[in-house]
Every structure is written in C-alpha cells, then in structure tokens.
Design an enzyme around this catalytic site. Structure first.
Site, PDB file in Angstrom:
ATOM      1  N   HIS A  19       0.840  -1.205   0.000  1.00 34.00           N
ATOM      2  CA  HIS A  19       0.000   0.000   0.000  1.00 34.00           C
ATOM      3  C   HIS A  19       0.875   1.256   0.000  1.00 34.00           C
ATOM      4  O   HIS A  19       0.613   2.206  -0.741  1.00 34.00           O
ATOM      5  CB  HIS A  19      -0.889   0.053   1.249  1.00 34.00           C
ATOM      6  N   LYS A  43     -17.498  -6.376   5.733  1.00 34.77           N
ATOM      7  CA  LYS A  43     -16.287  -7.035   6.222  1.00 34.77           C
ATOM      8  C   LYS A  43     -16.179  -6.898   7.732  1.00 34.77           C
ATOM      9  O   LYS A  43     -16.716  -5.965   8.327  1.00 34.77           O
ATOM     10  CB  LYS A  43     -15.042  -6.414   5.581  1.00 34.77           C
ATOM     11  N   ARG A  92      -1.815  -6.152  -8.301  1.00 39.27           N
ATOM     12  CA  ARG A  92      -0.759  -7.125  -8.060  1.00 39.27           C
ATOM     13  C   ARG A  92      -0.682  -8.160  -9.166  1.00 39.27           C
ATOM     14  O   ARG A  92       0.387  -8.661  -9.476  1.00 39.27           O
ATOM     15  CB  ARG A  92      -1.003  -7.854  -6.728  1.00 39.27           C
ATOM     16  N   SER A 131      -3.008  -7.759   2.826  1.00 42.39           N
ATOM     17  CA  SER A 131      -3.328  -7.600   4.246  1.00 42.39           C
ATOM     18  C   SER A 131      -3.761  -8.927   4.854  1.00 42.39           C
ATOM     19  O   SER A 131      -3.417  -9.240   5.999  1.00 42.39           O
ATOM     20  CB  SER A 131      -4.433  -6.557   4.423  1.00 42.39           C
TER      21      SER A 131
END
Length: 166
Positions: A19, A43, A92, A131
């Site tokens: 990040h 979440k 990514r 994460s």
C-alpha cells in the site's frame, strides 16, 4: 492552474508496504492524494476505522501532499464531495485487473464520465503481499517485518497476543 486531486480508497486492514509503495508513487503523480479508509459493513476488520486512519497517518507523515480520511458508501460520492476526478488503484496480478476494471467502468458510468481510475502496478518486491496474508502470518506468530512498518507489526501482534517467532 488546476489542482489535480486523486483518491486511493481501501480497507488498509492493515496498511502494508505494498500500500505504501502505491501511496508514495501516486503522491508523486498528483498534487493532492487522499488515502481513504473505507468503512465496509460487509467485512469484519481486525482494526477499527480510527486505528487504521492513525496507522496510515503515521506511515505517511513524511509525505506532505497526502491526506488521510475515512468514509462510508460509494467512492464516487466521496470523490465528488472533495472535487476529485481520479481514483487510484493498485494491481498485483491479472486477477486484480479483472475485478478492478469492472469497478472502474462502473464508477465511470455512474459518475457520468467525470471520474476515471488510474492503475498502478505493485512493485515486484510487494506483488505477493496482501493484508490477509499479513494477518494470517501474524496470527501464527510469524515474522511480518518485511510486510508492514514496525509500529503496524506491533499493533497486529498485540491483536493476536503473539510475538514474532512464537
């Protein structure tokens, strides 16, 4: 001269070196970069929104044009309120692109073409990093020093009542 603002939204639960790589590079491309912690009710985060905001403020304190904030709801509504017309997203892998492209197209459509998305590919050294992976490693007492800043690692270990190598 028009000030070019961008927003980099995300959960940042926790903020990782991946990040921070995107934040640093985006801060060089835009006059102002808003890094916004999304309060996603779908979440169950490890850290509260306030804690994630504090971690990001600490991590970006040496980047003067970065502003840390939080929001609930649609990113395009936040962007409109702040007069922002660019959303920054990190990629990514190709699987990220497929997902992010759909969101970018939706955001453009529902903003009446006023908001675009800029994709930055993650530096190779962080391409593996997420994460979720950091939290999993830390939950077993693994070493996350190459994944997150030391003060973030400390808070993660405290959450899991673990220390490196246990």
């Amino acid at each position: 001269m028009k000030i070019q603002r961008a927003v980099y939204p995300g959960s940042f639960d926790p903020v990782t070196f991946g990040h921070l790589d995107i934040i640093k590079r985006a801060s060089e491309a835009f006059d102002e970069l808003y890094v916004c912690v999304l309060n996603n009710k779908e979440k169950t985060p490890l850290f509260s929104v306030d804690t994630r905001v504090k971690m990001l403020k600490e991590a970006t304190k040496d980047i003067p044009n970065v502003k840390i904030d939080s929001f609930s709801g649609l990113t395009i509504n936040y962007a409109r309120d702040k007069e922002i017309n660019i959303i920054v997203r990190g990629l990514r892998a190709i699987t990220d692109f497929e997902y992010e492209l759909q969101i970018a197209q939706t955001n453009r459509k529902f903003s009446n073409g006023t908001i675009d998305t800029v994709f930055l590919t993650t530096s190779l050294e962080y391409a593996y990093l997420s994460s979720s992976t950091v939290k999993e490693i830390a939950s077993f007492g693994g070493d996350i020093s190459e994944c997150v800043p030391p003060y973030v690692a400390k808070q993660i270990y405290e959450k899991f009542n673990a220390s490196k190598g246990e």
